[in-house]
Design an enzyme around this catalytic site. Structure first.
Site, mmCIF file in Angstrom:
data_model
loop_
_atom_site.group_PDB
_atom_site.id
_atom_site.type_symbol
_atom_site.label_atom_id
_atom_site.label_comp_id
_atom_site.label_asym_id
_atom_site.label_seq_id
_atom_site.Cartn_x
_atom_site.Cartn_y
_atom_site.Cartn_z
ATOM 1 N N CYS A 53 3.587 3.173 -12.050
ATOM 2 C CA CYS A 53 4.380 3.160 -13.271
ATOM 3 C C CYS A 53 4.519 4.611 -13.722
ATOM 4 O O CYS A 53 3.927 5.510 -13.139
ATOM 5 C CB CYS A 53 3.672 2.357 -14.338
ATOM 6 N N ARG A 70 9.536 5.892 -10.423
ATOM 7 C CA ARG A 70 8.156 5.469 -10.195
ATOM 8 C C ARG A 70 7.967 3.979 -10.400
ATOM 9 O O ARG A 70 6.946 3.417 -9.998
ATOM 10 C CB ARG A 70 7.214 6.233 -11.131
ATOM 11 N N TRP A 85 5.889 -0.897 -13.000
ATOM 12 C CA TRP A 85 5.976 -1.535 -11.682
ATOM 13 C C TRP A 85 4.856 -2.568 -11.704
ATOM 14 O O TRP A 85 3.683 -2.219 -11.638
ATOM 15 C CB TRP A 85 5.756 -0.503 -10.571
ATOM 16 N N ASN A 119 -1.198 3.272 -16.585
ATOM 17 C CA ASN A 119 -0.884 3.220 -15.147
ATOM 18 C C ASN A 119 -2.181 2.952 -14.413
ATOM 19 O O ASN A 119 -3.214 3.530 -14.763
ATOM 20 C CB ASN A 119 -0.368 4.566 -14.638
ATOM 21 N N GLY A 120 -2.126 2.156 -13.366
ATOM 22 C CA GLY A 120 -3.332 1.910 -12.568
ATOM 23 C C GLY A 120 -3.739 0.453 -12.626
ATOM 24 O O GLY A 120 -2.984 -0.413 -13.098
ATOM 25 N N GLU A 154 10.557 5.377 11.901
ATOM 26 C CA GLU A 154 11.018 5.894 10.612
ATOM 27 C C GLU A 154 12.468 5.469 10.353
ATOM 28 O O GLU A 154 12.827 5.111 9.222
ATOM 29 C CB GLU A 154 10.867 7.422 10.583
ATOM 30 N N LYS A 190 13.627 3.322 7.110
ATOM 31 C CA LYS A 190 14.649 3.843 6.183
ATOM 32 C C LYS A 190 15.703 2.777 5.921
ATOM 33 O O LYS A 190 16.081 2.510 4.802
ATOM 34 C CB LYS A 190 15.297 5.062 6.832
ATOM 35 N N GLU A 235 14.253 -0.331 3.939
ATOM 36 C CA GLU A 235 13.831 -0.156 2.543
ATOM 37 C C GLU A 235 14.991 0.066 1.588
ATOM 38 O O GLU A 235 14.914 -0.337 0.433
ATOM 39 C CB GLU A 235 12.748 0.918 2.379
ATOM 40 N N HIS A 270 9.701 -7.963 27.456
ATOM 41 C CA HIS A 270 8.444 -8.716 27.383
ATOM 42 C C HIS A 270 8.415 -9.631 26.159
ATOM 43 O O HIS A 270 7.350 -10.107 25.771
ATOM 44 C CB HIS A 270 7.253 -7.754 27.375
ATOM 45 N N LYS A 278 7.977 4.903 -5.981
ATOM 46 C CA LYS A 278 7.875 6.148 -5.225
ATOM 47 C C LYS A 278 6.441 6.458 -4.829
ATOM 48 O O LYS A 278 6.166 6.869 -3.712
ATOM 49 C CB LYS A 278 8.436 7.289 -6.081
HETATM 50 O O1 M6R Z 1 3.548 9.826 -1.219
HETATM 51 P P1 M6R Z 1 3.154 9.424 0.159
HETATM 52 O O2 M6R Z 1 3.724 10.300 1.212
HETATM 53 O O3 M6R Z 1 1.668 9.263 0.308
HETATM 54 O O4 M6R Z 1 3.805 7.988 0.329
HETATM 55 C C1 M6R Z 1 3.559 7.222 1.473
HETATM 56 C C2 M6R Z 1 4.513 6.064 1.545
HETATM 57 O O5 M6R Z 1 4.358 5.230 0.426
HETATM 58 C C3 M6R Z 1 5.976 6.515 1.618
HETATM 59 O O6 M6R Z 1 6.195 7.353 2.709
HETATM 60 C C4 M6R Z 1 6.900 5.289 1.732
HETATM 61 O O7 M6R Z 1 6.729 4.661 2.958
HETATM 62 C C5 M6R Z 1 8.338 5.706 1.502
HETATM 63 N N1 M6R Z 1 8.971 4.824 0.571
HETATM 64 C C6 M6R Z 1 9.155 5.692 2.714
HETATM 65 O O8 M6R Z 1 10.460 6.106 2.474
#
Ligand code: M6R
Length: 599
Positions: free
Chosen positions: A2, A27, A74, A98-99, A472, A476, A479, A495, A594
């Site tokens: 958050c 966030r 969040w 937050n937390g 990756e 991308k 997500e 396989h 994020k």
């Molecule tokens: O802030 P970080 O690099 O530790 O975050 C790790 C992952 O949460 C982050 O890379 C996530 O997979 C992204 N949304 C990917 O685009």
């Protein structure tokens, strides 16, 4: 996950809170709320959904208040609704959190026994009651809550009976105090304070902070702390869109200059500079991360395994959420590398702390300089990517891959598996990297996106480093466009996964690895023979004559130490274009945040 903002000063507080919440929306964006002091009492206004909804609700609220707190949520405890949205108030206490409080149910039972009842499903409301239940000095009440709570928190608190003061404290969740002229700020993220001030102080665990417009008093168990005022290195422009339609587009475009910035930092007189950590004294290296950072780590392992392989070093990669619960047998030549853009990812931080507590050397590749991971790692390699706001990482991943590549190169050079001539060529390629990248930014990806955006499933295939980049690329796409996508080692297709291929199922084959390009191509054709429509990302020397390929993107063939940096660019753009065509919220995809500060 958050976002928190707090303000006390002379400005209209709702303006400051709304500006802060907008910059924090990346966030968490389930719901948002503010609490502002209006004359004698505190008014709380909340709204479900985007910040814009809260803004609408606040229209007509023209109170002249100059102190308040705000939060963008969040959800972790309780569904997304106005009741569960922050700020939460219990009697004299209003707070944002937050937390996660792990023992909140136990605390709830204790508080119910002494007469408290609760309106929400959140752990945060319990904290407000816990603080309220302590009869006495306010700082003592916060210390009491610190002692009772297990878990993570960043908290900003207002008391109904103390008009001009904010209180704050944190544990395992970021929070800083921005220092202004006759005004002060509290925020979970440095970007919030940048429009007003670059000066800030860190809050350490166990500290309690009392903030008025004229002073910031920080207390620890030893009394008043003399805090060092720091200056933020990022500018407000870094944290804004700068004319781009989306943060993601801006951040992708920054990759071109980022490689130059990293070159200037890490290459000195044609040599690897001392800023690249020398890890040659370790024989046992674990690289730990989450999400894209884990995929970057996987590139790092591949490069060390492939080019530094002299049996003197073993590299293991693991996702942090798994690593933290495994048994580890560290020796005196063990090193744990954590990779994190935000520097706050809960699982990655837990792994760092575990390694630190066992006296294992730790190195963090991290972007946010004021983050907990940056502060706690024994050695830090800064990513220098500047603020990354879009939830989907682009330049962050780019920097992580490049830095791991540099660590691998330096290691190989020190160990003698990379010769002087090879090192010279590698550094020359690095110097020219931007020129290899630019043509990839000039391709029009909308044609390929127009063929993909309505598909339900898209598969990537590749071998070796091409497969790793596919991980990756697939993340991308899924997500930000919500299309189901998966990646397979090209040789594994037959396989099992090939059973998924139907007429027109898009298969994107990545072929830039010279040695196995023919085999990769055969695998792609196997998929095509089962009806797949075939898309290719291939280096210039992959011969596709007489093949029927739906779309082909050509990338220059360069050293594998840099090839992943070229290969990922088209996939970042394709994901972006597909998400746009689908009308998705590119920068703030659903269900994501994020920085994942909960387990
Ligand atoms: O802030 P970080 O690099 O530790 O975050 C790790 C992952 O949460 C982050 O890379 C996530 O997979 C992204 N949304 C990917 O685009």
């Amino acid at each position: 996950m958050c976002g928190i903002v707090g303000y006390v000063g002379n400005r209209n507080v709702t303006d400051v809170l709304m500006q802060g919440l907008k910059s924090l929306e990346y966030r968490g964006y389930d719901s948002a709320g503010v609490a502002v002091r209006c004359d004698k009492n505190i008014k709380v206004i909340k709204s479900v959904g985007k910040i814009a909804n809260l803004e609408e609700k606040l229209q007509g609220f023209n109170d002249k208040s100059t102190i308040g707190i705000g939060h963008t949520r969040w959800a972790t405890h309780g569904e997304v609704n106005e009741v569960n949205c922050h700020p939460h108030s219990v009697n004299n206490v209003v707070l944002v959190h937050n937390g996660i409080i792990e023992n909140y149910r136990e605390l709830k039972r204790e508080l119910e026994l002494v007469g408290y009842s609760f309106l929400t499903d959140t752990d945060s409301e319990i904290i407000a009651a816990l603080i309220d239940s302590y009869k006495g000095n306010k700082c003592d009440a916060l210390v009491y809550a610190q002692m009772k709570m297990k878990g993570s928190y960043a908290l900003v608190i207002m008391f109904d009976d103390e008009a001009n003061t904010l209180y704050a404290m944190r544990k395992d969740s970021p929070l800083i105090v921005g220092i202004g002229e006759n005004e002060n700020f509290v925020a979970s993220d440095i970007s919030v304070i940048l429009p007003y001030t670059k000066k800030y102080v860190d809050i350490e665990e166990g500290e309690v902070v009392k903030i008025t417009k004229s002073e910031v008093l920080v207390y620890s168990e030893n009394g008043l702390v003399d805090k060092k005022i720091k200056t933020a290195l990022w500018s407000i422009e870094d944290a804004q869109k700068g004319g781009y339609e989306h943060f993601m587009l801006k951040e992708m475009n920054e990759e071109k200059d980022l490689c130059v910035k990293l070159y200037n930092k890490f290459i000195e007189d044609g040599n690897y500079s001392d800023d690249i950590p020398d890890i040659s004294s370790y024989n046992d290296i674990d690289i730990v991360a989450c999400g894209s950072a884990f995929y970057a780590a996987t590139v790092g392992k591949y490069l060390i395994d492939t080019y530094v392989c002299d049996r003197s070093v073993r590299v293991n990669v693991d996702v942090a959420s798994e690593y933290r619960y495994k048994k580890h047998f560290y020796g005196d030549k063990s090193l744990v590398i954590v990779v994190s853009q935000s520097g706050e990812t809960a699982d990655t931080l837990a792994c760092l702390r575990m390694a630190n507590s066992l006296n294992v050397d730790t190195l963090a590749i991290v972007n946010v300089p004021s983050s907990t991971i940056a502060k706690e790692a024994k050695l830090v390699m800064p990513m220098l990517a500047g603020p990354e706001i879009a939830v989907a990482t682009t330049k962050g991943y780019f920097s992580q891959v490049l830095e791991l590549s540099l660590i691998a190169q330096k290691l190989g050079y020190i160990k003698g598996t990379i010769s002087k001539e090879e090192k010279k060529l590698l550094i020359e390629t690095f110097e020219n990297l931007k020129s290899y990248l630019i043509p990839l930014f000039e391709i029009d990806y909308s044609t390929i996106a127009s063929k993909l955006w309505f598909k339900e499933h898209i598969y990537f295939i590749g071998r070796g480093i091409d497969y790793i980049v596919g991980l990756e690329a697939s993340l991308k796409l899924k997500e930000i466009s919500y299309i189901h996508s998966d990646v397979y080692q090209a040789g594994e297709l037959k396989h099992g996964p090939i059973a998924l291929i139907d007429n027109d199922t898009p298969v994107i084959s990545i072929i830039t690895n010279d040695e196995i390009k023919e085999k990769s191509l055969s695998n792609a054709i196997e998929a095509q023979s089962r009806g797949a429509s075939l898309y290719l990302l291939a280096s210039e020397n992959v011969d596709t004559d007489n093949l029927k390929i739906d779309e082909i993107i050509r990338v220059p063939r360069i050293s594998e130490f840099y090839q992943p940096l070229l290969n990922i660019i088209p996939f970042q753009f394709i994901a972006y274009e597909v998400a746009k065509l689908k009308g998705c919220d590119v920068d703030k995809p659903k269900n994501l945040a994020k920085s994942v500060t909960v387990e």
